[in-house]
Scaffold this motif. Structure first.
Motif, PDB file in Angstrom:
ATOM      1  N   ALA A  27      -4.412  -2.177   2.444  1.00  0.00           N
ATOM      2  CA  ALA A  27      -3.800  -2.555   1.171  1.00  0.00           C
ATOM      3  C   ALA A  27      -2.896  -3.767   1.325  1.00  0.00           C
ATOM      4  O   ALA A  27      -2.553  -4.407   0.343  1.00  0.00           O
ATOM      5  N   GLY A  28      -2.494  -4.057   2.551  1.00  0.00           N
ATOM      6  CA  GLY A  28      -1.554  -5.158   2.770  1.00  0.00           C
ATOM      7  C   GLY A  28      -0.111  -4.715   2.695  1.00  0.00           C
ATOM      8  O   GLY A  28       0.796  -5.533   2.759  1.00  0.00           O
ATOM      9  N   LEU A  29       0.121  -3.403   2.557  1.00  0.00           N
ATOM     10  CA  LEU A  29       1.491  -2.902   2.484  1.00  0.00           C
ATOM     11  C   LEU A  29       2.098  -2.774   3.876  1.00  0.00           C
ATOM     12  O   LEU A  29       3.297  -2.665   4.038  1.00  0.00           O
TER      13      LEU A  29
ATOM     14  N   PRO B  67      -0.432  -7.652   0.209  1.00  0.00           N
ATOM     15  CA  PRO B  67      -1.151  -6.977  -0.865  1.00  0.00           C
ATOM     16  C   PRO B  67      -1.820  -8.011  -1.771  1.00  0.00           C
ATOM     17  O   PRO B  67      -1.324  -9.124  -1.923  1.00  0.00           O
ATOM     18  N   ALA B  68      -2.938  -7.636  -2.338  1.00  0.00           N
ATOM     19  CA  ALA B  68      -3.616  -8.554  -3.248  1.00  0.00           C
ATOM     20  C   ALA B  68      -4.316  -7.755  -4.330  1.00  0.00           C
ATOM     21  O   ALA B  68      -4.630  -6.581  -4.166  1.00  0.00           O
ATOM     22  N   LEU B  69      -4.531  -8.422  -5.462  1.00  0.00           N
ATOM     23  CA  LEU B  69      -5.115  -7.741  -6.616  1.00  0.00           C
ATOM     24  C   LEU B  69      -6.589  -7.408  -6.413  1.00  0.00           C
ATOM     25  O   LEU B  69      -7.151  -6.663  -7.202  1.00  0.00           O
ATOM     26  N   ASP B  70      -7.220  -7.968  -5.352  1.00  0.00           N
ATOM     27  CA  ASP B  70      -8.622  -7.595  -5.163  1.00  0.00           C
ATOM     28  C   ASP B  70      -8.775  -6.249  -4.456  1.00  0.00           C
ATOM     29  O   ASP B  70      -9.870  -5.759  -4.293  1.00  0.00           O
TER      30      ASP B  70
ATOM     31  N   VAL C 103      -4.929   0.244  -5.026  1.00  0.00           N
ATOM     32  CA  VAL C 103      -4.588   1.476  -4.311  1.00  0.00           C
ATOM     33  C   VAL C 103      -4.398   2.610  -5.311  1.00  0.00           C
ATOM     34  O   VAL C 103      -3.737   2.448  -6.322  1.00  0.00           O
TER      35      VAL C 103
ATOM     36  N   PHE D 214      -2.603   6.014  -5.214  1.00  0.00           N
ATOM     37  CA  PHE D 214      -1.643   6.660  -4.330  1.00  0.00           C
ATOM     38  C   PHE D 214      -1.771   8.172  -4.419  1.00  0.00           C
ATOM     39  O   PHE D 214      -2.084   8.720  -5.476  1.00  0.00           O
TER      40      PHE D 214
ATOM     41  N   SER E 262       0.588  10.269  -4.453  1.00  0.00           N
ATOM     42  CA  SER E 262       1.587  10.810  -5.380  1.00  0.00           C
ATOM     43  C   SER E 262       1.481  10.138  -6.739  1.00  0.00           C
ATOM     44  O   SER E 262       2.437  10.097  -7.485  1.00  0.00           O
TER      45      SER E 262
ATOM     46  N   ALA F 215       2.245   7.720  -8.188  1.00  0.00           N
ATOM     47  CA  ALA F 215       3.142   6.565  -8.297  1.00  0.00           C
ATOM     48  C   ALA F 215       3.102   5.897  -9.666  1.00  0.00           C
ATOM     49  O   ALA F 215       3.082   4.679  -9.781  1.00  0.00           O
TER      50      ALA F 215
ATOM     51  N   ALA G 129      -0.566  -3.064 -15.084  1.00  0.00           N
ATOM     52  CA  ALA G 129      -1.507  -3.571 -14.075  1.00  0.00           C
ATOM     53  C   ALA G 129      -2.382  -4.677 -14.653  1.00  0.00           C
ATOM     54  O   ALA G 129      -2.584  -5.716 -14.021  1.00  0.00           O
TER      55      ALA G 129
ATOM     56  N   SER H 254      -0.567  -7.840 -15.014  1.00  0.00           N
ATOM     57  CA  SER H 254      -0.305  -8.464 -13.712  1.00  0.00           C
ATOM     58  C   SER H 254      -1.544  -9.193 -13.206  1.00  0.00           C
ATOM     59  O   SER H 254      -1.439 -10.223 -12.545  1.00  0.00           O
TER      60      SER H 254
ATOM     61  N   ARG I  77      -5.470   2.899 -13.798  1.00  0.00           N
ATOM     62  CA  ARG I  77      -4.677   1.715 -13.451  1.00  0.00           C
ATOM     63  C   ARG I  77      -5.378   0.909 -12.350  1.00  0.00           C
ATOM     64  O   ARG I  77      -5.459  -0.311 -12.426  1.00  0.00           O
TER      65      ARG I  77
ATOM     66  N   ILE J  96      -7.833  -3.230 -13.024  1.00  0.00           N
ATOM     67  CA  ILE J  96      -7.724  -4.593 -12.499  1.00  0.00           C
ATOM     68  C   ILE J  96      -9.052  -5.033 -11.876  1.00  0.00           C
ATOM     69  O   ILE J  96      -9.139  -6.107 -11.294  1.00  0.00           O
TER      70      ILE J  96
ATOM     71  N   GLU K 288       7.352   3.947  -3.552  1.00  0.00           N
ATOM     72  CA  GLU K 288       5.993   3.933  -4.117  1.00  0.00           C
ATOM     73  C   GLU K 288       5.936   3.057  -5.365  1.00  0.00           C
ATOM     74  O   GLU K 288       4.930   2.399  -5.611  1.00  0.00           O
TER      75      GLU K 288
ATOM     76  N   LEU L 282       0.125  -5.080  -7.037  1.00  0.00           N
ATOM     77  CA  LEU L 282      -0.272  -5.835  -8.230  1.00  0.00           C
ATOM     78  C   LEU L 282       0.183  -7.293  -8.141  1.00  0.00           C
ATOM     79  O   LEU L 282       0.096  -8.014  -9.132  1.00  0.00           O
ATOM     80  N   GLU L 283       0.691  -7.681  -6.987  1.00  0.00           N
ATOM     81  CA  GLU L 283       1.150  -9.065  -6.770  1.00  0.00           C
ATOM     82  C   GLU L 283       2.174  -9.497  -7.816  1.00  0.00           C
ATOM     83  O   GLU L 283       2.133 -10.610  -8.333  1.00  0.00           O
TER      84      GLU L 283
END
Lengths: 293, 285
Positions: free
Chosen positions: A56-58, A76-79, A82, A84, A86, A88, A102, A105, A151, A155, B185, B193-194
């Motif tokens: 995810a890039g996190l 992280p990137a929109l492509d 994730v 989650f 929980s 989130a 989302a 964004s 969500r 995207i 989170e 979401l950048e």
């Protein structure tokens, strides 16, 4: 098959503590094509969530790199969306607000109406039409996770990353959501990387199942190709001729081999190309046979 | 549902009844305590003129609830008269105090909330500013008064500064705490979401931390209202604090008691305003 979309190239992650350095996993190699549905299975502590966070890039690997679409991941990137564990959701926003956040964004230049219409379309896809003005606190666990799925889908990511998305749900809701995720993924050809603890879930959803040994120093033991037909259905999954072969293979791994695998590595074991197995009822693979394969 | 709401209504009604009974009992005890007479001394008539009623007639100088009620009614029926520097209506005095509190409080919010964001979002600034905050926070706001009067040279601005300096800490610390403790989170959602830093601050961190920030703002308004009375007693001129001290110098205990009551009511109103805003930004999880 279509072109290779994602590849992990020798990634490792260490955590430093006062007692010294712990290597959660090291030298993982795995790649996915577009439209693949891959599940990763392993016991707690083998670093599954860390792998997913890196995709995810996190989180970032300490060694190696992950290449997506020809470029190394730098954040992280929109492509890559994730879902989650929980869910989130932002509790101060409504269902529509969460999905629209989302969408807006992703498409900064879209008008409010366009964002709204797009968000509503995905709320409908996950079957939450009529609940779009509710807040997360008013929703059941299953509905919350549907919002999380809407969500992520809204995207229109190239890759969907799911961290045990259904583990907090009751069995009935879990089954319904599995059906919907499978339907949506088959329809849209979505590439998915998913963590699960649930062997049946993996068999139902995944094309390939990655087996990770126990941590620390976890590695990919083997990659199981799902022998079940593509048009499998959840309700008669257990009547498929190959179901028990693959299920027993996975259970055997979780119960026994995830622990012992590293002590007795197969002679031709290559971390870059972990063995690929395809358990079927006609040739039930004994553990030794697997290692020789 | 009907049963439980009936029970809660019954509880509220009974609580109200008990409150009214307590108030009635208190007023009655107060009335009885101040209406008695004690022994008087025989004294020279010229001397008696100089003495108050307590000495000559044995009556208490402490006004009873009826006297205070009458004084309160007098103030309420004409709250905004202005007959010179030492004789202004209660409404005007309260307006001065509320205006000072509002200005000092809003200035404090303008500084504390952005600074709190900075401290909450940056571990470096958190560590760097912490010693200053720890030293400045426990200083009694009134201790700043001489310095304020010397540098600002204006009593009204000085009292506004004192409000500012006392209101800033709870808001600052709560904002920093709220911002630093936004759920990871939710931040991860924004990251995947950048969402850029500024948009993240306004769309995720601010709403997530808003209930904590409002708690700090509510504490601050309470402290500001406590401090303004003391500050106005010191600097004088106008305001409810000055009014109390002036009436003490006039030995008008009834006016002092009325002011105490009004200070309490205004403080409660200010707190309720902030509580109302806090309810608006609170989200159920």
């Amino acid at each position: 098959m279509s072109e290779r979309y994602l590849s992990m190239e020798g990634i490792a992650r260490h955590f430093d503590s006062p007692k010294g350095r712990t290597t959660v996993f090291e030298d993982l190699w795995f790649s996915m094509n577009k439209g693949d549905f891959a599940c990763i299975i392993g016991h707690s502590g083998c670093g599954k969530t860390t792998v997913l966070n890196i995709l995810a890039g996190l989180d970032a690997p300490d060694e190696g790199a992950v290449v997506v679409d020809g470029k190394a991941i730098e954040g992280p990137a929109l492509d890559r969306a994730v879902i989650f564990q929980s869910h989130a959701l932002l509790p101060w926003k409504t269902v529509l607000g969460n999905v629209a956040y989302a969408v807006s964004s992703r498409h900064r230049d879209w008008s409010r109406d366009k964002v709204r219409a797009h968000a509503l379309r995905f709320i409908e896809v996950v079957g939450l039409k009529g609940a779009e003005h509710k807040r997360p606190a008013e929703l059941s666990g299953g509905m919350k996770q549907r919002v999380g799925i809407a969500r992520a889908l809204s995207i229109e990511p190239k890759m969907l990353l799911m961290d045990e998305p259904f583990s907090a749900l009751d069995a009935l809701t879990r089954g319904t959501l599995q059906d919907e995720v499978r339907r949506i993924c088959l329809q849209t050809g979505q590439s998915v990387f998913m963590i699960t603890h649930d062997v049946d879930e993996a068999i139902y959803l995944a094309d390939r199942i990655v087996l990770m040994t126990n941590g620390p120093q976890a590695c990919i033991a083997e990659i199981v190709e799902n022998p079940l037909p593509r048009d499998r259905r959840r309700l008669d999954l257990h009547k498929q001729p190959d179901f028990y072969a693959v299920r027993n293979h996975l259970i055997d791994f979780l119960v026994e081999r995830s622990r012992t695998f590293k002590d007795a590595l197969p002679p031709d074991y290559d971390r870059r190309h972990p063995p690929v197995v395809r358990p079927t009822h006609s040739a039930p693979p004994p553990p030794d046979g697997v290692r020789a394969a | 549902m009907a049963v439980s709401s009936g029970v809660s209504f019954g509880l509220r009604a009974r609580a109200l009844l008990v409150s009214v009974l307590l108030l009635g009992g208190f007023l009655l005890a107060w009335h009885v305590a101040v209406s008695g007479t004690s022994a008087t001394q025989a004294m020279d008539p010229e001397y008696a003129k100089l003495m108050g009623m307590s000495a000559t007639q044995g009556k208490s100088n402490m006004p009873g609830p009826l006297d205070v009620g009458a004084t309160l009614w007098k103030h309420l029926s004409n709250p905004f008269y202005d007959k010179g520097p030492n004789d202004k209506g209660l409404g005007i005095q309260l307006a001065y105090s509320i205006a000072r509190v509002s200005v000092g409080y809003l200035l404090a919010a303008l500084v504390a909330i952005p600074l709190g964001f900075l401290i909450g979002m940056s571990p470096l600034m958190n560590k760097a500013l912490d010693p200053f905050i720890q030293v400045l926070k426990p200083i009694s706001p009134l201790a700043w008064m001489p310095l304020a009067l010397y540098t600002i040279k204006d009593s009204t601005l000085s009292s506004i500064f004192v409000i500012f300096i006392c209101a800033i800490w709870p808001m600052l610390l709560n904002t920093a705490f709220g911002v630093a403790n936004v759920r990871k989170e939710w931040l991860n959602v924004a990251r995947t979401l950048e969402v850029g830093t500024l948009r993240r601050a306004f769309t995720v961190i601010l709403p997530a931390a808003a209930p904590t920030i409002l708690t700090g703002m509510r504490i601050s308004i309470g402290i500001a209202w406590l401090v303004i009375v003391a500050a106005e007693m010191l600097v004088g001129g106008t305001g409810i604090g000055y009014f109390v001290w002036n009436e003490w110098n006039n030995l008008s205990i009834a006016n002092v008691i009325v002011s105490i009551l009004v200070i309490g009511l205004v403080g409660m109103a200010l707190d309720q305003v902030l509580a109302g805003i806090a309810r608006l930004v609170t989200y159920p999880e």
